[in-house]
Scaffold this active site. Sequence first.
Site, short mmCIF file in Angstrom:
data_model
loop_
_atom_site.label_atom_id
_atom_site.label_comp_id
_atom_site.label_asym_id
_atom_site.label_seq_id
_atom_site.Cartn_x
_atom_site.Cartn_y
_atom_site.Cartn_z
N THR A 143 0.85 -1.20 0.00
CA THR A 143 0.00 0.00 0.00
C THR A 143 0.88 1.24 0.00
O THR A 143 1.92 1.28 0.67
CB THR A 143 -0.97 0.10 1.21
OG1 THR A 143 -1.50 1.42 1.24
CG2 THR A 143 -0.36 -0.21 2.53
N ASP A 145 -0.07 3.74 1.46
CA ASP A 145 -0.36 4.39 2.75
C ASP A 145 0.65 4.04 3.84
O ASP A 145 0.76 4.74 4.83
CB ASP A 145 -1.76 3.99 3.25
CG ASP A 145 -2.84 4.26 2.22
OD1 ASP A 145 -2.64 5.14 1.36
OD2 ASP A 145 -3.89 3.58 2.27
N MET A 187 -2.68 11.29 -0.54
CA MET A 187 -3.52 10.19 -0.08
C MET A 187 -2.99 9.70 1.27
O MET A 187 -2.22 10.40 1.92
CB MET A 187 -3.52 9.06 -1.11
CG MET A 187 -4.44 9.33 -2.28
SD MET A 187 -4.58 7.87 -3.33
CE MET A 187 -6.06 8.26 -4.25
N LEU A 291 -2.26 9.75 -8.93
CA LEU A 291 -0.90 9.87 -9.48
C LEU A 291 0.09 9.15 -8.57
O LEU A 291 1.10 8.61 -9.01
CB LEU A 291 -0.48 11.34 -9.56
CG LEU A 291 -1.11 12.18 -10.67
CD1 LEU A 291 -0.71 13.64 -10.51
CD2 LEU A 291 -0.64 11.65 -12.03
N GLN A 292 -0.23 9.15 -7.26
CA GLN A 292 0.69 8.54 -6.27
C GLN A 292 0.75 7.03 -6.39
O GLN A 292 1.64 6.39 -5.85
CB GLN A 292 0.25 8.93 -4.85
CG GLN A 292 0.36 10.41 -4.60
CD GLN A 292 -0.56 10.87 -3.47
OE1 GLN A 292 -0.14 11.03 -2.35
NE2 GLN A 292 -1.83 11.08 -3.77
N ARG A 293 -0.22 6.45 -7.06
CA ARG A 293 -0.27 4.98 -7.16
C ARG A 293 0.31 4.46 -8.47
O ARG A 293 0.51 3.24 -8.63
CB ARG A 293 -1.72 4.49 -7.01
CG ARG A 293 -2.35 4.86 -5.69
CD ARG A 293 -3.15 3.74 -5.10
NE ARG A 293 -4.10 3.16 -5.98
CZ ARG A 293 -5.43 3.15 -5.79
NH1 ARG A 293 -5.93 3.78 -4.73
NH2 ARG A 293 -6.22 2.53 -6.61
#
Length: 367
Positions: A143, A145, A187, A291-293
């Site tokens: 993840t 996160d 995120m 975009l972060q993924r």
Amino acid sequence: MAKTAEIKRIGVLTGGGDCAGLNAVIRAVVKTAVHDYGIEAVGVRDGYDGLVRNRMLPLSYDDVSGILTTGGTILGASNKANPFEYFEPGQEEKGASDRSGDCLENFRAAGLDALVCIGGDGTHSIAMKLQEMGIPCIGVPKTIDNDVCGTDVTFGFDTAVQVIADAVDRLHTTAQSHHRVMVIETMGRYVGWLALVGGMAGGGDIILIPEIPYTLQGVQAAIERRLQSGRTFSIVVVAEGVKPPGGDYVTRDVVEGSHDPKRLGGVGVWLAKTIEDLTGLESRAVVLGHLQRGGTPTARDRVLATRFGREATVTACRGDSGVMVALQRTEITTVPLAQVAERQRNVDPDGQLVQTARSVGTVFGDE
Ligand code: F6P
């Protein structure tokens, strides 16, 4: 000569939201299975959805060649398929049913002996229940996160941090040229790892994360202090899981049937408007979102994903299951799924990272 394995066929699926490095894990799971143990590998399409609906894909050594550097997942993913509370796609109004029995049947029919479940806490919680039903599961912590317990870091995080750092670098120039406040929303769900580490890497002036309660006065005072010292712009990095004072999470969507239905997003736009009202300075919000993924994994994520994938296969071939592979300090190890499921790893508000940020003048709005 191939090493001896307790199993003959290993399955792999990618659950939850995608992130950079998934293909690197799949590659390592399959290559280790074939290369080191001479056993077969099978991919399950679209996470647990494919297990419920029996959508399998045999994976050879060649099938996974050349995917180390690619983003996304060759297997597809689902961030809402939960076999224990399954909503038939397109017929959600009919409500959920328990399809875990189909999973067990399909798992057995495919001749699988173990299942590598690549995902976050939702994926691991489901894996633990499947394990109890008789499907030997091995988790791999994924993840952006970075909120999975039991491991120092998840793969995908480093790539997302790099995206944030690059974005903050670029936004600095407009902030400087136009004497603006730029608010960058990251995120991260309910934890602040992405905003904290990405913000530190980009030199953010103010970083707001769920773990550190802030006040608007604290944010305003920091921006005004910068103005008084001749710095006519400020960079604010805010995690999507930060609440407006006295308010609730800002959400952009609710995905029924998902392990965590709330989709956060929008606090940055609210914050930019609020800062403009409070300080009179022109403010803009940029939501980095998915975009972060995306994109190719960083070198660090490629190597971590490869180490995780290899360890997942080694664990399964040893005959172990009910565990998640993990990075602890410099070593790859395993931890029981029970220590991971339904839990969340937060930023320590008094930890070294936060202290370091404070030492270089970063404001968290709590002064
Ligand atoms: O868990 C990964 C993540 O990207 C979170 O940071 C974000 O809150 C959520 O998934 C977004 O989910 P979706 O792709 O369903 O919008």
